[in-house]
Design a protein around this motif. Structure first.
Motif, PDB file in Angstrom:
ATOM      1  N   ALA A  19     -27.880  53.597  81.547  1.00  0.00           N
ATOM      2  CA  ALA A  19     -28.249  52.357  82.232  1.00  0.00           C
ATOM      3  C   ALA A  19     -27.800  51.141  81.422  1.00  0.00           C
ATOM      4  N   GLY A  20     -27.948  51.244  80.094  1.00  0.00           N
ATOM      5  CA  GLY A  20     -27.515  50.156  79.222  1.00  0.00           C
ATOM      6  C   GLY A  20     -26.021  49.914  79.315  1.00  0.00           C
ATOM      7  N   TYR A  21     -25.247  50.995  79.368  1.00  0.00           N
ATOM      8  CA  TYR A  21     -23.794  50.867  79.493  1.00  0.00           C
ATOM      9  C   TYR A  21     -23.428  50.227  80.832  1.00  0.00           C
ATOM     10  N   ILE A 209     -30.784  46.947  74.887  1.00  0.00           N
ATOM     11  CA  ILE A 209     -29.824  48.051  74.843  1.00  0.00           C
ATOM     12  C   ILE A 209     -28.491  47.617  75.439  1.00  0.00           C
ATOM     13  N   ALA A 210     -28.549  46.990  76.603  1.00  0.00           N
ATOM     14  CA  ALA A 210     -27.332  46.546  77.278  1.00  0.00           C
ATOM     15  C   ALA A 210     -26.567  45.534  76.438  1.00  0.00           C
ATOM     16  N   LEU A 211     -27.268  44.605  75.826  1.00  0.00           N
ATOM     17  CA  LEU A 211     -26.608  43.593  75.007  1.00  0.00           C
ATOM     18  C   LEU A 211     -26.012  44.196  73.737  1.00  0.00           C
ATOM     19  N   SER A 212     -26.699  45.167  73.163  1.00  0.00           N
ATOM     20  CA  SER A 212     -26.166  45.834  71.971  1.00  0.00           C
ATOM     21  C   SER A 212     -24.893  46.614  72.300  1.00  0.00           C
ATOM     22  N   ILE A 213     -24.896  47.279  73.446  1.00  0.00           N
ATOM     23  CA  ILE A 213     -23.696  48.003  73.881  1.00  0.00           C
ATOM     24  C   ILE A 213     -22.571  47.016  74.194  1.00  0.00           C
TER      25      ILE A 213
END
Length: 304
Positions: A19-21, A209-213
């Protein structure tokens, strides 16, 4: 029981990463709008709609990245120029409505598609992190082809373009001014605001998570994308314009930036015209132009 718990944790981990990706793609690898699509959406017939002549198509490089745009050489040949920066997911067409503000003054104009926008190259958009470096090269190139000194080149930006201009201005005094219409104060807060608007507050648990990815994919630092932080080191003249009824980027973003500005030649106009995001000029062009002209006259040494 341990096996079930382990399986659940593995499943949850893969779900969160997946989902993060997915959300990181919408952040830094969003669909690119073509020039023709943007022109049609904005109902623009040609650049003549804005009193402009046919431009010279230009290409310039920032390292290996190729960017494309237009150069409008003003026949009045005044030694002044303005770079116009468009908003997120738009193209150079989206910022042409501001061109008459400066064209009528006799200034030449330089308008280009940001990286990962329009006709410009670039796999990712980084909300100003790398775009401010592209802007540095754009000003150099504009000065070279127009013979206008960099000290007499100003920057006008709308939304994402405004945020990029403010980040570029950090610690610099080698250009004329920044006019920023509806900037966001930092990347993290605007991404989370739009995620909530599109989905629900529940999506916020995915945003770190999304921002880190996104950081890993595009090789940049989200927390370094902050016009609010940059403002502490901006000493050149700055005019910020924002509609009080902007629901896309709250007016508080501009207010926070303005409070942080180090410059003593600064001005904030909060319009009460009922305008949506970056639409103040559409509703009251003459008043908008008057504010810009007064700012340029009183706060800058820009040619009259």
């Amino acid at each position: 029981m341990k096996k079930i718990l382990s399986t659940f944790i593995i499943f949850l981990t893969f779900f969160l990463l997946g989902a993060g990706y997915y959300f990181s793609t919408s952040i830094v690898s969003f669909p690119v709008t073509s020039l023709e699509e943007d022109k049609t959406k904005l109902k623009i017939e040609s650049v003549a709609d804005f009193g402009l002549p046919e431009p010279e198509s230009i290409r310039f490089q920032n390292g290996s990245l190729r960017l494309r745009g237009w150069y409008f050489k003003n026949p009045k040949k005044k030694k002044c120029g303005v770079v116009l920066l468009h908003g997120h997911t738009r193209t150079r067409y989206g910022v042409l409505k501001y061109a008459p503000l400066f064209w009528k003054r006799g200034c030449s104009l330089f308008v280009y598609d940001a990286r990962h926008h329009g006709e410009s190259a670039g796999e990712y958009g980084t909300y100003g992190f790398y775009e401010k470096q592209d802007l540095e090269r754009a000003i150099e190139f504009f000065s070279e082809i127009s013979t206008v000194p960099e000290e007499q080149i100003g920057i006008f930006g709308a939304s994402f373009g405004a945020a990029t201009a403010l980040q570029y201005a950090e610690g610099r005094n080698d250009f004329a001014f920044v006019i920023a219409d509806s900037p966001y104060m930092d990347m993290r807060s605007i991404i989370e605001k739009r995620a909530v608007d599109l989905y629900s507050p529940l999506v916020l648990f995915l945003s770190p998570i999304a921002l880190s990815i996104a950081e890993l994919r595009a090789d940049f630092l989200v927390d370094e994308v902050s016009p609010k932080k940059a403002a502490k080191y901006i000493t050149i003249p700055v005019l910020i314009i924002h509609s009080r009824t902007d629901e896309f980027t709250p007016v508080s973003h501009s207010e926070e930036i303005y409070q942080n500005l180090k410059s003593n030649r600064k001005q904030l106009l909060v319009t009460d015209w009922g305008a949506k995001h970056c639409k103040s000029i559409d509703l009251r062009f003459d008043e908008y132009e008057s504010v810009v002209n007064t700012f340029l006259k009183e706060k800058t040494s820009f040619p009259k």
